[in-house]
Design an enzyme around this catalytic site. Structure first.
Site, PDB file in Angstrom:
ATOM      1  N   HIS A   1      -7.019  -8.697  -2.486  1.00  0.00           N
ATOM      2  CA  HIS A   1      -8.365  -8.145  -2.332  1.00  0.00           C
ATOM      3  C   HIS A   1      -8.390  -6.666  -2.714  1.00  0.00           C
ATOM      4  O   HIS A   1      -7.362  -5.986  -2.685  1.00  0.00           O
ATOM      5  CB  HIS A   1      -8.862  -8.301  -0.884  1.00  0.00           C
ATOM      6  CG  HIS A   1      -7.975  -7.608   0.104  1.00  0.00           C
ATOM      7  ND1 HIS A   1      -6.851  -8.189   0.624  1.00  0.00           N
ATOM      8  CD2 HIS A   1      -8.023  -6.365   0.649  1.00  0.00           C
ATOM      9  CE1 HIS A   1      -6.244  -7.353   1.438  1.00  0.00           C
ATOM     10  NE2 HIS A   1      -6.940  -6.222   1.481  1.00  0.00           N
TER      11      HIS A   1
ATOM     12  N   HIS B   1     -10.571  -3.265  -1.516  1.00  0.00           N
ATOM     13  CA  HIS B   1     -11.542  -2.723  -0.561  1.00  0.00           C
ATOM     14  C   HIS B   1     -12.595  -1.920  -1.319  1.00  0.00           C
ATOM     15  O   HIS B   1     -12.258  -1.148  -2.221  1.00  0.00           O
ATOM     16  CB  HIS B   1     -10.855  -1.811   0.447  1.00  0.00           C
ATOM     17  CG  HIS B   1      -9.881  -2.531   1.327  1.00  0.00           C
ATOM     18  ND1 HIS B   1     -10.235  -3.049   2.553  1.00  0.00           N
ATOM     19  CD2 HIS B   1      -8.569  -2.829   1.158  1.00  0.00           C
ATOM     20  CE1 HIS B   1      -9.175  -3.632   3.106  1.00  0.00           C
ATOM     21  NE2 HIS B   1      -8.153  -3.509   2.285  1.00  0.00           N
TER      22      HIS B   1
ATOM     23  N   ARG C   1      -2.693 -11.803   3.783  1.00  0.00           N
ATOM     24  CA  ARG C   1      -4.046 -11.543   3.283  1.00  0.00           C
ATOM     25  C   ARG C   1      -4.190 -12.052   1.855  1.00  0.00           C
ATOM     26  O   ARG C   1      -3.335 -11.796   1.022  1.00  0.00           O
ATOM     27  CB  ARG C   1      -4.339 -10.026   3.269  1.00  0.00           C
ATOM     28  CG  ARG C   1      -4.431  -9.288   4.589  1.00  0.00           C
ATOM     29  CD  ARG C   1      -5.556  -9.722   5.520  1.00  0.00           C
ATOM     30  NE  ARG C   1      -6.768 -10.234   4.930  1.00  0.00           N
ATOM     31  CZ  ARG C   1      -7.748  -9.500   4.391  1.00  0.00           C
ATOM     32  NH1 ARG C   1      -7.655  -8.195   4.370  1.00  0.00           N
ATOM     33  NH2 ARG C   1      -8.822 -10.065   3.909  1.00  0.00           N
TER      34      ARG C   1
ATOM     35  N   TYR D   1      -0.459  -9.655   0.704  1.00  0.00           N
ATOM     36  CA  TYR D   1       0.541  -9.006   1.555  1.00  0.00           C
ATOM     37  C   TYR D   1       0.535  -9.598   2.972  1.00  0.00           C
ATOM     38  O   TYR D   1      -0.485 -10.102   3.434  1.00  0.00           O
ATOM     39  CB  TYR D   1       0.344  -7.481   1.585  1.00  0.00           C
ATOM     40  CG  TYR D   1      -1.003  -6.995   2.101  1.00  0.00           C
ATOM     41  CD1 TYR D   1      -1.284  -6.942   3.457  1.00  0.00           C
ATOM     42  CD2 TYR D   1      -1.978  -6.564   1.209  1.00  0.00           C
ATOM     43  CE1 TYR D   1      -2.516  -6.476   3.915  1.00  0.00           C
ATOM     44  CE2 TYR D   1      -3.210  -6.101   1.658  1.00  0.00           C
ATOM     45  CZ  TYR D   1      -3.472  -6.057   3.017  1.00  0.00           C
ATOM     46  OH  TYR D   1      -4.683  -5.610   3.458  1.00  0.00           O
TER      47      TYR D   1
ATOM     48  N   TYR E   1       0.846  -1.198   0.000  1.00  0.00           N
ATOM     49  CA  TYR E   1       0.000   0.000   0.000  1.00  0.00           C
ATOM     50  C   TYR E   1       0.873   1.236   0.000  1.00  0.00           C
ATOM     51  O   TYR E   1       1.929   1.265   0.651  1.00  0.00           O
ATOM     52  CB  TYR E   1      -0.865   0.061   1.265  1.00  0.00           C
ATOM     53  CG  TYR E   1      -2.085  -0.829   1.248  1.00  0.00           C
ATOM     54  CD1 TYR E   1      -3.220  -0.472   0.525  1.00  0.00           C
ATOM     55  CD2 TYR E   1      -2.104  -2.011   1.965  1.00  0.00           C
ATOM     56  CE1 TYR E   1      -4.339  -1.282   0.520  1.00  0.00           C
ATOM     57  CE2 TYR E   1      -3.222  -2.835   1.966  1.00  0.00           C
ATOM     58  CZ  TYR E   1      -4.336  -2.456   1.236  1.00  0.00           C
ATOM     59  OH  TYR E   1      -5.453  -3.260   1.232  1.00  0.00           O
TER      60      TYR E   1
HETATM   61 FE   LIG Z   1      -6.256  -4.508   2.528  1.00  0.00          FE
END
Ligand SMILES: [Fe+2]
Length: 240
Positions: free
Chosen positions: A163, A165, A160, A150, A111
């Site tokens: 995905h 969001h 995770r 990640y 991110y």
């Molecule tokens: Fe996330």
């Protein structure tokens, strides 16, 4: 003079079926331990404020805000994808003019955020945020790159599943759904406490997008479909 409450009858929304939504406390997802309410919830009656009231940001959506691959000088690295679908209410009716916002990691699973310092590269050509409004048929479309999985600190060796969001605003500020869209066949589903926190297997599957040859564009991008149902027995689960 009659008050608004005596002139307008408000039908309550259909509550989601049991087990179709994650509980606020799911211990394997550690963050819920601290933030889950410690007292029973008080269910408030639905009022006009759910269907009226201020909306946020609809007028500021630019034409290209749904293309996460054209926000910088060059193209982001990664697998280009088209994510599209419809937003529907509990009766299967399309919801026009819903504001959809998305945010995601880049193709390396990083991110662009100060809190994400894990050793994967940032992409100078990718911010990872977009938004759009649904059209008259409740349809939306984003162009982006497939996010990478990640690591996180929930438990030892926690990763995770890939995905995106999603936040969906309806006709009022208070009508909001926040959830995550996944990709089919991810081997990390079985180990992910956020995905697993939804008790009902069928409801869980509704968060997984479907590969779609129809919206796939030859020599350019794969298509994934993700319909969002706001309420009722087929409702898309929220995230906790
Ligand atoms: Fe996330």
């Amino acid at each position: 003079m009659d008050s608004v409450s005596t002139r307008v009858s408000i039908r309550s929304y259909v509550r989601p079926p049991r087990d179709s939504q994650p509980p606020s406390l799911y211990e394997p997802y550690r963050a819920t331990i601290k933030r889950a309410p410690s007292k029973p919830l008080v269910v408030l009656p639905h009022t006009l404020s759910e269907i009226t009231g201020p909306i946020f940001g609809h007028e500021k959506v630019g034409e290209k805000d749904n293309d996460l691959t054209c926000q910088h000088a060059g193209e982001p690295i990664g697998e280009r994808i088209i994510v599209s679908g419809r937003v529907l209410d509990s009766n299967g009716r399309p919801l026009p003019n819903a504001l959809i916002e998305v945010w995601q990691a880049n193709s390396a699973g990083r991110y662009r955020h100060v809190k994400d310092q894990h050793p994967a590269p940032l992409d100078p050509n990718f911010t990872g945020a977009g938004r759009t409004l649904t059209d008259g048929q409740g349809a939306y479309r984003f162009i982006t790159v497939k996010p990478g999985a990640y690591p996180w600190f929930n438990h030892y060796n926690a990763w995770r599943p890939a995905h995106i969001h999603f936040s969906v605003f309806g006709t009022a500020f208070i009508t909001r759904l926040v959830t995550q869209m996944y990709f089919p066949g991810d081997p990390l589903f079985a180990y992910d406490p956020i995905f697993q926190s939804i008790p009902d297997e069928k409801a869980r599957q509704r968060l997984i997008s479907k590969f779609d040859l129809e919206t796939t564009q030859p020599q350019w991008a794969k298509g994934f479909r993700f319909d969002i149902v706001l309420r009722g027995p087929e409702a898309t689960p929220f995230e906790t």
